[in-house]
Scaffold this motif. Structure first.
Motif, short mmCIF file in Angstrom:
data_model
loop_
_atom_site.label_atom_id
_atom_site.label_comp_id
_atom_site.label_asym_id
_atom_site.label_seq_id
_atom_site.Cartn_x
_atom_site.Cartn_y
_atom_site.Cartn_z
N ALA A 1 0.83 -1.21 0.00
CA ALA A 1 0.00 0.00 0.00
C ALA A 1 0.87 1.26 0.00
N ASN A 2 2.00 1.22 0.72
CA ASN A 2 2.91 2.37 0.72
C ASN A 2 3.54 2.59 -0.64
N PHE A 3 3.95 1.51 -1.31
CA PHE A 3 4.53 1.65 -2.65
C PHE A 3 3.51 2.18 -3.65
N LEU A 4 2.28 1.68 -3.57
CA LEU A 4 1.23 2.16 -4.49
C LEU A 4 0.91 3.64 -4.22
N THR A 5 0.97 4.04 -2.96
CA THR A 5 0.74 5.45 -2.62
C THR A 5 1.82 6.33 -3.25
N ALA A 6 3.08 5.88 -3.17
CA ALA A 6 4.17 6.64 -3.78
C ALA A 6 3.98 6.74 -5.28
N ILE A 7 3.60 5.64 -5.92
CA ILE A 7 3.38 5.66 -7.37
C ILE A 7 2.26 6.63 -7.72
N ALA A 8 1.17 6.61 -6.95
CA ALA A 8 0.04 7.51 -7.21
C ALA A 8 0.47 8.97 -7.06
N LEU A 9 1.23 9.28 -6.01
CA LEU A 9 1.67 10.66 -5.79
C LEU A 9 2.61 11.12 -6.91
N PHE A 10 3.60 10.29 -7.24
CA PHE A 10 4.53 10.66 -8.31
C PHE A 10 3.79 10.82 -9.64
N THR A 11 2.84 9.94 -9.91
CA THR A 11 2.08 10.04 -11.16
C THR A 11 1.35 11.38 -11.23
N GLY A 12 0.68 11.74 -10.16
CA GLY A 12 -0.02 13.02 -10.13
C GLY A 12 0.90 14.20 -10.30
N LEU A 13 2.07 14.14 -9.67
CA LEU A 13 3.04 15.24 -9.78
C LEU A 13 3.57 15.34 -11.20
N ALA B 1 6.31 4.47 -11.53
CA ALA B 1 6.60 3.09 -11.14
C ALA B 1 8.10 2.82 -11.14
N VAL B 2 8.79 3.32 -12.17
CA VAL B 2 10.24 3.14 -12.25
C VAL B 2 10.93 3.88 -11.10
N ARG B 3 10.48 5.10 -10.81
CA ARG B 3 11.08 5.88 -9.73
C ARG B 3 10.90 5.16 -8.39
N THR B 4 9.71 4.62 -8.15
CA THR B 4 9.45 3.91 -6.90
C THR B 4 10.31 2.65 -6.80
N TRP B 5 10.39 1.90 -7.88
CA TRP B 5 11.22 0.68 -7.90
C TRP B 5 12.69 1.02 -7.68
N ASP B 6 13.20 1.99 -8.43
CA ASP B 6 14.61 2.37 -8.30
C ASP B 6 14.93 2.88 -6.90
N SER B 7 14.02 3.66 -6.32
CA SER B 7 14.24 4.17 -4.97
C SER B 7 14.30 3.03 -3.95
N SER B 8 13.42 2.06 -4.11
CA SER B 8 13.40 0.92 -3.19
C SER B 8 14.69 0.11 -3.29
N ILE B 9 15.11 -0.18 -4.51
CA ILE B 9 16.34 -0.96 -4.72
C ILE B 9 17.55 -0.19 -4.20
N LEU B 10 17.57 1.13 -4.44
CA LEU B 10 18.69 1.94 -3.97
C LEU B 10 18.80 1.90 -2.44
N GLN B 11 17.66 2.02 -1.76
CA GLN B 11 17.68 1.98 -0.30
C GLN B 11 18.17 0.63 0.21
N SER C 1 6.95 7.49 1.92
CA SER C 1 6.11 6.30 1.75
C SER C 1 6.94 5.12 1.24
N ILE C 2 7.85 5.40 0.32
CA ILE C 2 8.76 4.34 -0.16
C ILE C 2 9.63 3.84 0.98
N GLY C 3 10.16 4.78 1.77
CA GLY C 3 11.00 4.40 2.90
C GLY C 3 10.28 3.53 3.91
N LEU C 4 9.01 3.84 4.18
CA LEU C 4 8.22 3.01 5.11
C LEU C 4 8.01 1.61 4.54
N GLY C 5 7.73 1.56 3.24
CA GLY C 5 7.54 0.25 2.62
C GLY C 5 8.78 -0.61 2.69
N VAL C 6 9.93 0.00 2.37
CA VAL C 6 11.20 -0.74 2.40
C VAL C 6 11.54 -1.18 3.82
#
Length: 455
Positions: A110-122, A334-344, A390-395
């Motif tokens: 849910a946290n990852f999907l929230t990040a994707i939704a926010l980034f998409t809107g931005l 989606a790519v930004r969220t995935w890359d951020s998660s892998i980077l962390q 949100s990504i940080g909480l998910g990770v």
């Protein structure tokens, strides 16, 4: 007021993300048929609650706002509980291991999907961003030693196109974690008779891309700073030292006391550092150099004496609006969220192996500070910060530490492999170990936060 603003910005970011995380667990638990006894926003003593729905789920608000939980019907907590056959079907441990895993993973998801939704809107709305145009670096920096002199526009990093400043920072952070060199494709203004631009490639070696305290001014330590406009004067107030000295709107300040002035920020800092001291200026006016002497007024700002000549200087960097269509925005998010998660995860791995400093671990104080800063900048920046948190909480929740969602997933994965659940004794030991690890991480994070505040 600043402290109150920071606290409110921190809670305004964290509490909704906690609710989203727990709603992930709640919705999937309901979908799997598990009975939910309580949904709490916050931890500790309940200060308000209300029972709703056919299951009479208790929706509660608890005293400590830094967390939350979903309490399900679970015989491990009350082994002597008498359940009807219908209720036993809805008890958590009576579910298949795959359903239990789905309920556990739903929170981080849910946290990852929230990040994707926010980034998409931005990305659809459009993010005002500085262009990756560089300021003149200091001689001791890696950027200067690599051959950058200021005024260059970075167009790509290791072959990947760069359009905005945050893209540049993001790519260099990734390369720092991977310990790889950065090959910057840059464009310089051609000062020759033909004009135009000249392209070249500048390489910053891997050993210059250090991972220590990457949440600070990472690019600044490399010597990569935002380019600023030339020191061209705007409005010159009639009652100020600048007007009395003969400065005019449109003058470009080229030097102060023989020191070259590369941009407006340099000129502003020189004036502020010289209260009551005569400054010898060389300004470009109508195509020729003119010498002007000006003595800044002495004023007090925040208890310090600074100089002022009452002249406007344009110092904002060159900006563009980074905007995408809905499909591209969703893909980028989606790519930004995935890359951020892998980077962390990579950075955490390097911290564990000693290849990166524990100084990179941040705690609630630093997060609250950034929440306040981004909220003061504007809603767009603040929403981007919330997406990152949100990504940080998910990770964090997926880390294989007992008491976290990732620890439970580890238990259930072992159950899949062995065909039987772990013993209660192993579970209790893991829980104590997990609490110890989390307390240690929290102490390290808070210590780092305090050191950052002091220094």
């Amino acid at each position: 007021m600043t402290l109150l603003h920071t606290i409110l910005a921190f809670l305004g970011a964290l509490i909704p993300l906690v609710i989203v995380h727990e709603l992930g667990h709640y919705w999937v638990a309901r979908w799997c048929g598990v009975k939910v006894l309580r949904f709490s926003v916050g931890m500790g003593k309940i200060i308000y609650s209300r029972k709703v729905g056919p299951d009479q789920t208790e929706w509660a608000l608890s005293m400590l706002p830094l967390g939350g939980y979903v309490k399900m019907l679970d015989l491990r907590e009350q082994p002597d509980m008498l359940l009807s056959p219908e209720e036993r079907k809805r008890e958590f441990t009576n579910q298949t291991v795959w359903r239990r895993m789905a309920i556990v993973v739903a929170g981080p998801l849910a946290n990852f999907l929230t990040a994707i939704a926010l980034f998409t809107g931005l990305y659809i709305y459009g993010i005002p961003e500085p262009t990756p145009k560089l300021r003149a670096p200091a001689e001791q920096t890696a950027a200067y030693q690599a051959g950058l002199r200021g005024g260059e526009l970075i167009t790509a990093v290791n072959g990947e196109p760069i359009h905005i400043w945050s893209d540049l920072r993001w790519k260099l952070v990734q390369l720092a974690v991977e310990k790889a060199p950065a090959r910057l494709a840059v464009e310089r203004v051609n000062t020759g008779p033909n004009g135009g631009t000249v392209g070249s490639t500048i390489t910053i070696p891997a050993d210059a891309l250090k991972t220590d305290e990457m949440d600070g001014d990472f690019l600044g330590r490399l010597g990569l700073e935002l380019g600023r406009p030339k020191a061209i004067l705007g409005k010159v107030a009639a009652d100020g030292p600048g007007f009395q000295a003969g400065l005019q709107t449109g003058d470009q300040v080229r030097s102060v006391n023989g020191q070259a002035v590369n941009d407006g920020d340099v000129f502003v800092n020189l004036v502020r550092a010289s209260p009551g001291q005569a400054l010898q200026l060389t300004v470009l006016r109508a195509g020729r150099d003119v010498a002007v002497q000006v003595t800044p007024n002495k004023i007090t700002v925040d208890g310090k004496s600074v100089g002022q000549i009452k002249v406007e200087i344009m110092s904002a960097p060159e900006m563009i609006i980074a905007r995408s269509g809905p499909i591209d925005a969703l893909a980028k998010a989606a790519v930004r969220t995935w890359d951020s998660s892998i980077l962390q995860l990579k950075l955490l791995g390097r911290i564990v192996t000693g290849e990166a400093s524990v100084k990179n671990i941040s705690g609630p104080i630093t997060i609250a500070d950034y929440a306040g800063q981004t909220a003061r900048v504007g809603l767009i920046t603040y929403l981007g910060f919330i997406a990152a948190i949100s990504i940080g909480l998910g990770v964090m929740n997926l880390l294989p530490i007992p008491v976290l969602d990732g620890g439970l997933l580890l238990y259930y994965s072992l159950e899949v492999l062995t065909g039987r659940p772990l013993s209660e004794r192993v579970g209790q030991f893991g829980q104590r170990l997990g609490i110890g690890l989390l307390m240690t991480l929290m102490l390290v994070a808070v210590f780092n936060d305090i050191v950052r505040l002091i220094t």
